[in-house]
Design a protein around this motif. Structure first.
Motif, PDB file in Angstrom:
ATOM      1  N   VAL A 147      -1.801 -51.521  79.206  1.00  0.00           N
ATOM      2  CA  VAL A 147      -0.784 -51.185  78.197  1.00  0.00           C
ATOM      3  C   VAL A 147      -1.257 -51.539  76.791  1.00  0.00           C
ATOM      4  CG1 VAL A 147       1.532 -51.766  77.369  1.00  0.00           C
ATOM      5  CG2 VAL A 147       1.159 -51.329  79.801  1.00  0.00           C
ATOM      6  N   MET A 148      -1.882 -52.689  76.638  1.00  0.00           N
ATOM      7  CA  MET A 148      -2.272 -53.141  75.296  1.00  0.00           C
ATOM      8  C   MET A 148      -3.425 -52.343  74.690  1.00  0.00           C
ATOM      9  SD  MET A 148      -1.793 -57.297  75.303  1.00  0.00           S
ATOM     10  CE  MET A 148      -2.960 -57.590  76.639  1.00  0.00           C
ATOM     11  N   THR A 149      -4.244 -51.710  75.554  1.00  0.00           N
ATOM     12  CA  THR A 149      -5.359 -50.938  75.002  1.00  0.00           C
ATOM     13  C   THR A 149      -4.912 -49.616  74.371  1.00  0.00           C
ATOM     14  OG1 THR A 149      -5.797 -49.943  77.173  1.00  0.00           O
ATOM     15  CG2 THR A 149      -7.099 -51.878  76.569  1.00  0.00           C
ATOM     16  N   ILE A 150      -3.742 -49.124  74.755  1.00  0.00           N
ATOM     17  CA  ILE A 150      -3.300 -47.813  74.270  1.00  0.00           C
ATOM     18  C   ILE A 150      -3.198 -47.757  72.745  1.00  0.00           C
ATOM     19  CG2 ILE A 150      -1.466 -46.084  74.350  1.00  0.00           C
ATOM     20  CD1 ILE A 150      -0.823 -47.151  77.200  1.00  0.00           C
ATOM     21  N   PRO A 151      -2.420 -48.655  72.100  1.00  0.00           N
ATOM     22  CA  PRO A 151      -2.352 -48.575  70.629  1.00  0.00           C
ATOM     23  C   PRO A 151      -3.674 -48.877  69.944  1.00  0.00           C
ATOM     24  CG  PRO A 151      -1.243 -50.556  71.432  1.00  0.00           C
ATOM     25  CD  PRO A 151      -1.539 -49.714  72.627  1.00  0.00           C
ATOM     26  N   LEU A 152      -4.503 -49.703  70.569  1.00  0.00           N
ATOM     27  CA  LEU A 152      -5.800 -50.030  69.956  1.00  0.00           C
ATOM     28  C   LEU A 152      -6.701 -48.800  69.883  1.00  0.00           C
ATOM     29  CD1 LEU A 152      -6.485 -53.512  71.604  1.00  0.00           C
ATOM     30  CD2 LEU A 152      -5.719 -53.045  69.272  1.00  0.00           C
ATOM     31  N   PHE A 153      -6.730 -47.998  70.959  1.00  0.00           N
ATOM     32  CA  PHE A 153      -7.513 -46.764  70.920  1.00  0.00           C
ATOM     33  C   PHE A 153      -6.961 -45.785  69.881  1.00  0.00           C
ATOM     34  CE2 PHE A 153      -9.175 -47.677  75.320  1.00  0.00           C
ATOM     35  CZ  PHE A 153     -10.511 -47.597  74.990  1.00  0.00           C
TER      36      PHE A 153
ATOM     37  N   LEU B 107     -12.326 -56.724  74.178  1.00  0.00           N
ATOM     38  CA  LEU B 107     -11.750 -57.932  74.760  1.00  0.00           C
ATOM     39  C   LEU B 107     -10.496 -57.584  75.559  1.00  0.00           C
ATOM     40  CD1 LEU B 107     -11.232 -61.374  73.056  1.00  0.00           C
ATOM     41  CD2 LEU B 107      -9.350 -60.299  74.264  1.00  0.00           C
ATOM     42  N   THR B 108      -9.626 -56.780  74.963  1.00  0.00           N
ATOM     43  CA  THR B 108      -8.378 -56.411  75.624  1.00  0.00           C
ATOM     44  C   THR B 108      -8.630 -55.574  76.870  1.00  0.00           C
ATOM     45  OG1 THR B 108      -7.298 -56.393  73.453  1.00  0.00           O
ATOM     46  CG2 THR B 108      -6.127 -55.343  75.268  1.00  0.00           C
ATOM     47  N   ALA B 109      -9.540 -54.620  76.770  1.00  0.00           N
ATOM     48  CA  ALA B 109      -9.818 -53.731  77.904  1.00  0.00           C
ATOM     49  C   ALA B 109     -10.492 -54.464  79.054  1.00  0.00           C
ATOM     50  CB  ALA B 109     -10.683 -52.559  77.443  1.00  0.00           C
ATOM     51  N   ASP B 110     -11.402 -55.414  78.749  1.00  0.00           N
ATOM     52  CA  ASP B 110     -12.180 -56.051  79.807  1.00  0.00           C
ATOM     53  C   ASP B 110     -11.481 -57.226  80.466  1.00  0.00           C
ATOM     54  OD1 ASP B 110     -14.098 -54.176  79.494  1.00  0.00           O
ATOM     55  OD2 ASP B 110     -15.745 -55.544  79.134  1.00  0.00           O
ATOM     56  N   ILE B 111     -10.310 -57.616  79.975  1.00  0.00           N
ATOM     57  CA  ILE B 111      -9.477 -58.539  80.741  1.00  0.00           C
ATOM     58  C   ILE B 111      -9.138 -57.917  82.096  1.00  0.00           C
ATOM     59  CG2 ILE B 111      -7.132 -59.503  80.828  1.00  0.00           C
ATOM     60  CD1 ILE B 111      -7.361 -60.056  77.841  1.00  0.00           C
ATOM     61  N   PHE B 112      -9.109 -56.600  82.142  1.00  0.00           N
ATOM     62  CA  PHE B 112      -8.776 -55.843  83.351  1.00  0.00           C
ATOM     63  C   PHE B 112      -9.801 -56.047  84.466  1.00  0.00           C
ATOM     64  CE2 PHE B 112      -9.132 -51.936  85.856  1.00  0.00           C
ATOM     65  CZ  PHE B 112      -7.809 -51.683  86.203  1.00  0.00           C
ATOM     66  N   ARG B 113     -11.079 -56.210  84.119  1.00  0.00           N
ATOM     67  CA  ARG B 113     -12.161 -56.119  85.110  1.00  0.00           C
ATOM     68  C   ARG B 113     -12.110 -57.191  86.197  1.00  0.00           C
ATOM     69  NH1 ARG B 113     -17.507 -55.538  81.711  1.00  0.00           N
ATOM     70  NH2 ARG B 113     -18.408 -55.636  83.803  1.00  0.00           N
ATOM     71  N   PRO B 114     -12.102 -58.504  85.851  1.00  0.00           N
ATOM     72  CA  PRO B 114     -12.056 -59.495  86.939  1.00  0.00           C
ATOM     73  C   PRO B 114     -10.773 -59.421  87.746  1.00  0.00           C
ATOM     74  CG  PRO B 114     -11.846 -60.557  84.781  1.00  0.00           C
ATOM     75  CD  PRO B 114     -12.233 -59.131  84.526  1.00  0.00           C
ATOM     76  N   ALA B 115      -9.661 -59.077  87.106  1.00  0.00           N
ATOM     77  CA  ALA B 115      -8.399 -58.944  87.831  1.00  0.00           C
ATOM     78  C   ALA B 115      -8.481 -57.808  88.844  1.00  0.00           C
ATOM     79  CB  ALA B 115      -7.254 -58.700  86.851  1.00  0.00           C
TER      80      ALA B 115
ATOM     81  N   ILE C 164       0.861 -46.312  84.161  1.00  0.00           N
ATOM     82  CA  ILE C 164       2.054 -45.810  84.863  1.00  0.00           C
ATOM     83  C   ILE C 164       1.818 -45.776  86.375  1.00  0.00           C
ATOM     84  CG2 ILE C 164       3.501 -43.777  85.218  1.00  0.00           C
ATOM     85  CD1 ILE C 164       3.054 -43.144  82.204  1.00  0.00           C
ATOM     86  N   VAL C 165       0.686 -45.234  86.791  1.00  0.00           N
ATOM     87  CA  VAL C 165       0.377 -45.130  88.219  1.00  0.00           C
ATOM     88  C   VAL C 165       0.243 -46.521  88.842  1.00  0.00           C
ATOM     89  CG1 VAL C 165      -1.346 -44.352  89.889  1.00  0.00           C
ATOM     90  CG2 VAL C 165      -0.699 -42.865  87.983  1.00  0.00           C
ATOM     91  N   PHE C 166      -0.452 -47.422  88.137  1.00  0.00           N
ATOM     92  CA  PHE C 166      -0.651 -48.771  88.664  1.00  0.00           C
ATOM     93  C   PHE C 166       0.680 -49.492  88.846  1.00  0.00           C
ATOM     94  CE2 PHE C 166      -1.308 -53.350  87.928  1.00  0.00           C
ATOM     95  CZ  PHE C 166      -2.157 -53.625  88.989  1.00  0.00           C
ATOM     96  N   PHE C 167       1.542 -49.425  87.841  1.00  0.00           N
ATOM     97  CA  PHE C 167       2.832 -50.114  87.928  1.00  0.00           C
ATOM     98  C   PHE C 167       3.690 -49.528  89.053  1.00  0.00           C
ATOM     99  CE2 PHE C 167       7.253 -50.941  86.758  1.00  0.00           C
ATOM    100  CZ  PHE C 167       7.203 -52.315  86.515  1.00  0.00           C
ATOM    101  N   TYR C 168       3.653 -48.235  89.201  1.00  0.00           N
ATOM    102  CA  TYR C 168       4.481 -47.575  90.214  1.00  0.00           C
ATOM    103  C   TYR C 168       4.088 -48.007  91.634  1.00  0.00           C
ATOM    104  CZ  TYR C 168       6.645 -43.900  93.013  1.00  0.00           C
ATOM    105  OH  TYR C 168       7.380 -43.218  93.963  1.00  0.00           O
TER     106      TYR C 168
END
Length: 401
Positions: free
Chosen positions: A90-96, A117-125, A185-189
């Motif tokens: 979600v946070m990467t959307i406005p940054l892009f 930084l914001t996008a790669d928080i996703f990777r280990p998770a 959206i897909v992930f949250f659903y």
């Protein structure tokens, strides 16, 4: 052909529904992989940055990736993989969306750092999610499925990005934002109420389950050395995303759409062959043997770039590089996941992501510096030699792991 098709079908058997859904999220997200492959070309062609400036901005991309990987691993162990992945998307959307407004060297460097930084928080998770939803006996194949989704997205993203760049480079940023939004959206659903196979309940620190076998990832000496070699591999391998597109433009005069096609070809090769390769090798050879060979093959592919036999030769070199990638990267994640305990999966996967992220700090700058001062032939000679040396490093450290 029938036997080959059956092997391909068998390679997917046993994978959980959650593994397929995680792969779907990754596919959607990586279909927006338009910015990174063209970032160097965007800076040199559109913004008139020098090669050292391009390298430094790409180094900020690496620094952001390091910080994001470390923070992502810590946040995953503290809050769980679901919250971390959803927040990052979600946070990467406005940054892009606002990134095209940053057009000076200093401002773009800061923006790329924050964005990465914001996008790669996703990777280990995400890596932890794969480990916790997969059956233990299917772990490598689950990671391979996830990587297949990454590469299928990567085969579409650069090709689409090259097309959009023909109109305006701004559109590659907007395309990335759209893909991140759809993935969120897909992930949250699908995952908001889904229980992981091995998920530990989040508890206060004083109630944390202690197994008696927990290790600190950052004090585990063999694992530290393993990650140093992973970092060296990544420094050489991921010239794919920094100097290689510049090489295609400067030496072969390829257009953005042509560059997008050859980068997309790499993703296509991995989609078609990786699961077949993993399924065929996992019971015949040890992880150590496969990784040694794969690292050496990657080195050969870069040596090939010093032989100029036209565009078909570039595609052959890319194909061989993909073979090396398929023989190395899935097993790095497997080793990290198996080395960890349930309490420390975030830290171990984060540390392994950190090794890749750290390579992106120096790798782009050193690569562009070598190309600018010594020429591309010297760069490819160094890159291939580093990979050959790393194959010997893996041969040594994997005995201890």
């Amino acid at each position: 052909m029938k036997r080959l098709f059956q092997i391909y079908i068998d390679s997917y058997k046993g994978l959980s529904q959650a593994a397929w859904l995680l792969a779907l999220v990754m596919l959607i997200n990586r279909t927006g992989s338009m910015v990174i492959p063209f970032l160097g070309i965007y800076m040199s062609s559109e913004l008139d940055f020098s090669k050292p400036q391009v390298g430094m901005v790409l180094g900020c991309f690496g620094l952001g990736s390091v910080c994001g990987s470390y923070i992502g691993g810590w946040l995953t162990d503290k809050f769980g993989s679901f919250i971390v992945q959803a927040s990052s998307l979600v946070m990467t959307i406005p940054l892009f969306l606002i990134a095209p407004n940053f057009r000076t060297f200093e401002s773009l460097a800061v923006m790329i750092f924050i964005l990465t930084l914001t996008a790669d928080i996703f990777r280990p998770a995400n890596s932890v999610s794969v480990a916790r939803y997969a059956k233990p006996e299917n772990l490598t194949r689950a990671y391979s499925l996830n990587r297949m989704a990454v590469n299928l997205g990567f085969s579409i993203g650069p090709a689409l990005g090259g097309f959009l760049a023909g109109f305006s480079y701004n559109w590659i940023f907007y395309g990335n934002a759209l893909a991140a939004g759809c993935a969120a959206i897909v992930f949250f659903y699908f995952f908001r109420n889904r229980k992981a196979r091995t998920e530990l309940p989040l508890k206060p620190a004083k109630e944390k389950i202690i197994t008696g076998k927990d290790r600190n990832a950052y004090r585990d000496l063999p694992f530290i050395v393993f990650n140093i070699f992973c970092c060296l591999f990544a420094m050489a391998f991921f010239q794919l995303l920094s100097t290689l597109p510049l090489f295609y433009k400067d030496v072969y005069g390829m257009s953005p759409s042509q560059i997008g096609l050859i980068l997309g070809f790499s993703g296509f090769v991995i989609v078609v062959f990786e699961m077949l390769l993993i399924h065929s090798l996992e019971d015949r050879f040890s992880i150590r043997q496969v990784m040694i060979f794969g690292t050496a093959v990657s080195g050969i592919s870069y040596y090939m770039l010093n032989l100029q036999f036209g565009i078909p030769w570039l595609y052959l070199s890319m194909f061989i590089l993909c073979i090396g990638e398929m023989l190395v990267l899935p097993y790095m994640a497997t080793i990290s996941a198996k080395r960890a305990t349930p309490n420390t999966q975030g830290a171990y996967m984060g540390f392994n992501s950190l090794a890749f992220a750290a390579s992106n700090i120096l790798s782009p700058y050193l690569g562009t510096y070598a190309a600018d001062h010594f020429g591309y032939p010297v760069l490819w000679l160094i890159t291939g030699t580093v990979l050959m040396g790393t194959s010997f490093g893996f041969a040594w450290i994997l005995k201890k792991l």
